[in-house]
Design an enzyme around this catalytic site. Structure first.
Site, PDB file in Angstrom:
ATOM      1  N   HIS A  90       0.877  -1.050   0.041  1.00 32.52           N
ATOM      2  CA  HIS A  90       0.094   0.101  -0.067  1.00 32.52           C
ATOM      3  C   HIS A  90       0.878   1.181  -0.015  1.00 32.52           C
ATOM      4  CE1 HIS A  90       0.138  -0.366   4.351  1.00 32.52           C
ATOM      5  NE2 HIS A  90       0.549   0.918   4.415  1.00 32.52           N
ATOM      6  N   ASP A 120      -0.002  -7.499   1.552  1.00 34.66           N
ATOM      7  CA  ASP A 120       0.653  -6.302   1.478  1.00 34.66           C
ATOM      8  C   ASP A 120       2.017  -6.071   1.562  1.00 34.66           C
ATOM      9  OD1 ASP A 120       0.146  -3.347   1.677  1.00 34.66           O
ATOM     10  OD2 ASP A 120      -0.144  -3.344   3.807  1.00 34.66           O
ATOM     11  N   SER A 204       4.764   2.423   7.686  1.00 35.70           N
ATOM     12  CA  SER A 204       4.393   1.233   6.959  1.00 35.70           C
ATOM     13  C   SER A 204       5.796   0.838   6.342  1.00 35.70           C
ATOM     14  CB  SER A 204       3.401   1.663   5.884  1.00 35.70           C
ATOM     15  OG  SER A 204       2.212   1.376   6.514  1.00 35.70           O
TER      16      SER A 204
END
Length: 353
Positions: A90, A120, A204
């Site tokens: 993402h 992901d 992230s």
């Protein structure tokens, strides 16, 4: 991108959203990665976080992604001296231009090698990597214990080389992320490591490391309290993809740009069953397709799967998350409740089509 799971605090959030020019959210291993232990003065019983940070920071990078709708910032982990970088899907999804900043401030252009939306995860490669790249050391995420000390490293809110510490709050935590497709085809299921180390937008793809500096997880999402905003800051509920899953997928992306996923071939729902006078929750089998690993193992309608090997399964999402983190052609033991008693079934997973 809002994530829904068993967490009831308003949802889990994949927190590095693509930001438009107005600031509004528009939603959006190689063999050398298993090198020897990081050389630090730290120990698991008495962590020296300064030493750990000094050892791991050179293996952690900032990632800036430009896309049609704006820009986003995330974090990545150096996998090898060839310039391969592991991050979250993402972070780079929809990216047209990728720039990587090393811990010393040097900036390099990068290209996307491969992405895997269902876990992901994504791998980038520096177009012209320097000769002194320092790959991260990956640890054994299967031995992670609740309560052990951990450190998260990343670029929260654009602040590169930020470190935060905490503990492992839970392991094998089922986390389901719902993407942007109405049919749920881009949903991500993870059997995650939960931590209270502060994780915020920009973290992230960054590493969650143990007291020796070994990467045990890739930070990917946080739980947020329901509010008028789509995302919020850390409330002490962060989630990381286990290192074993991250390495499994990264190695495949480096080799061919895509990843295969283990397949059980069963439809399940949340359920419960009684065994020896105790009620057990798990993944209740709705159907097992003929010729699949599930049917060959003897799974049948009404069985409640409560564990895969030593990993507990408390529902359908948990089973999916565990299976997605396993290797194709690997053999495992399923613990099921059937007719009032526990049984063990042996299954060999195949590749999902």
């Amino acid at each position: 991108m809002l994530l829904s799971s068993g967490v009831t605090l308003g949802g889990v959030v994949a927190y590095d959203q693509l930001l438009g020019s107005d600031g509004a959210s528009t939603a959006a291993t190689s063999s050398s990665s298993t090198q020897g232990p990081v050389s630090t003065a730290s120990s698991t019983s008495d962590p020296d976080w300064s030493a750990v940070a000094a050892a791991v920071t050179p293996s952690t990078v900032e990632i800036q992604v430009a896309a049609q709708g704006g820009t986003s910032t995330g974090t990545g982990v150096v996998l090898d001296t060839k310039g391969n970088i592991l991050t979250n899907n993402h972070v780079v999804d929809g990216g047209q231009q990728v720039q990587v900043t090393l811990s010393d401030g040097s900036v390099y252009a990068a290209s996307i090698v491969g992405t895997d939306a269902s876990t992901d995860l994504a791998v980038l490669r520096l177009d012209d990597p320097p000769s002194d790249l320092q790959p991260a050391t990956f640890g054994d995420s299967s031995s992670v214990a609740v309560g052990q000390d951990v450190m998260a490293i990343g670029t929260p809110l654009g602040l590169q080389n930020t470190v935060t510490t905490g503990i492992v709050s839970a392991t094998a935590r089922p986390v389901t992320t719902t993407g942007q497709q109405p049919d749920g085809s881009d949903s991500t299921y993870t059997s995650a490591i939960q931590t209270d180390a502060s994780i915020n937008p920009g973290n992230s793809g960054g590493p969650l490391v143990d007291a020796t500096g070994a990467v045990i997880g890739i930070n990917s999402s946080i739980a947020g309290v329901a509010s008028g905003q789509e995302t919020s800051g850390s409330i002490g509920l962060g989630f990381a993809i286990p290192a074993s899953t991250a390495k499994l997928i990264a190695d495949q992306l480096i080799d061919g740009g895509t990843a295969q996923h283990a397949y059980l071939g069963v439809t399940t729902t949340d359920g419960s069953a009684e065994a020896s006078g105790t009620t057990r929750t798990g993944a209740e089998v709705v159907s097992a397709e003929d010729g699949t690993p599930a049917s060959k193992a003897g799974l049948r309608k009404g069985d409640v799967v409560v564990a895969v090997d030593d990993t507990p399964v408390d529902g359908a999402a948990a089973l999916t998350g565990v299976v997605r983190g396993l290797a194709v052609d690997s053999e495992h033991t399923l613990t099921v409740v059937r007719d009032g008693s526990e049984q063990q079934l042996t299954v060999t997973l195949t590749a999902a089509s």
